[in-house]
Design a protein around this motif. Structure first.
Motif, PDB file in Angstrom:
ATOM      1  N   LYS A  64      50.182  -0.057  37.088  1.00  0.00           N
ATOM      2  CA  LYS A  64      51.027  -1.066  36.222  1.00  0.00           C
ATOM      3  C   LYS A  64      52.268  -0.417  35.731  1.00  0.00           C
ATOM      4  O   LYS A  64      52.131   0.786  35.345  1.00  0.00           O
ATOM      5  CB  LYS A  64      49.899  -1.470  34.841  1.00  0.00           C
ATOM      6  N   GLY A  65      53.196  -1.368  35.516  1.00  0.00           N
ATOM      7  CA  GLY A  65      54.361  -0.727  35.030  1.00  0.00           C
ATOM      8  C   GLY A  65      55.514  -0.113  36.282  1.00  0.00           C
ATOM      9  O   GLY A  65      56.597  -0.058  35.955  1.00  0.00           O
ATOM     10  N   ARG A  66      54.700  -0.027  37.112  1.00  0.00           N
ATOM     11  CA  ARG A  66      55.619   0.816  38.576  1.00  0.00           C
ATOM     12  C   ARG A  66      55.669  -0.389  39.446  1.00  0.00           C
ATOM     13  O   ARG A  66      56.635  -0.405  40.394  1.00  0.00           O
ATOM     14  CB  ARG A  66      54.833   1.932  38.763  1.00  0.00           C
ATOM     15  N   THR A  68      55.538  -4.389  41.304  1.00  0.00           N
ATOM     16  CA  THR A  68      55.765  -5.815  40.617  1.00  0.00           C
ATOM     17  C   THR A  68      55.373  -6.500  42.286  1.00  0.00           C
ATOM     18  O   THR A  68      55.926  -6.338  43.353  1.00  0.00           O
ATOM     19  CB  THR A  68      56.994  -5.878  40.295  1.00  0.00           C
TER      20      THR A  68
END
Length: 125
Positions: A64-66, A68
């Motif tokens: 998550k956050g890295r 997409t």
């Protein structure tokens, strides 16, 4: 539907890669695309999932956050953009598709009937 994964390679710690998963066949043949990964000696992990049409997305906590996930309907291709890569991200990455139309969190790995070949991602420390 047949899936072709590509884009893996060797990257330095903190680097980026974009994986692609191109589907052949009718786009209506699948509703959900997911990326899984498996490192040597470890269990397969679902990294990300995308519900085509409903816009549903899901990510493993570890990415998550890295990472997409996105898709290009015109090209029948789903992408996994991976940033800030770590050695722990080293694995063979597989894309998979299923056609139930359910939200990602309601789809298990066993539900995915179509799998692409793996593309290897290696992150050097």
């Amino acid at each position: 539907v047949q899936l072709q994964a590509s884009g893996g390679g060797l990257v330095d710690f903190g680097g980026s890669l974009r994986l692609s998963c191109t589907a052949s066949g009718r786009s209506s043949d699948y509703t959900t695309i997911a990326w899984f990964r498996q490192a040597p000696g470890k269990e397969r992990e679902r990294v990300s999932c995308l519900g085509r049409g409903n816009g549903d997305t899901h990510y493993a906590d570890s990415v998550k956050g890295r990472f997409t996930i996105s898709d290009d309907d015109a090209k029948n291709t789903v992408y996994l953009e991976m940033n800030d890569l770590k050695p722990a991200d080293t694995a063979a990455y597989y894309c998979a598709a299923e056609q139930s139309g359910r939200l990602c969190h309601r789809v298990s790995a066993a539900d995915f009937g179509s799998w692409g070949q793996g593309t290897l991602v290696t992150v050097s420390s």
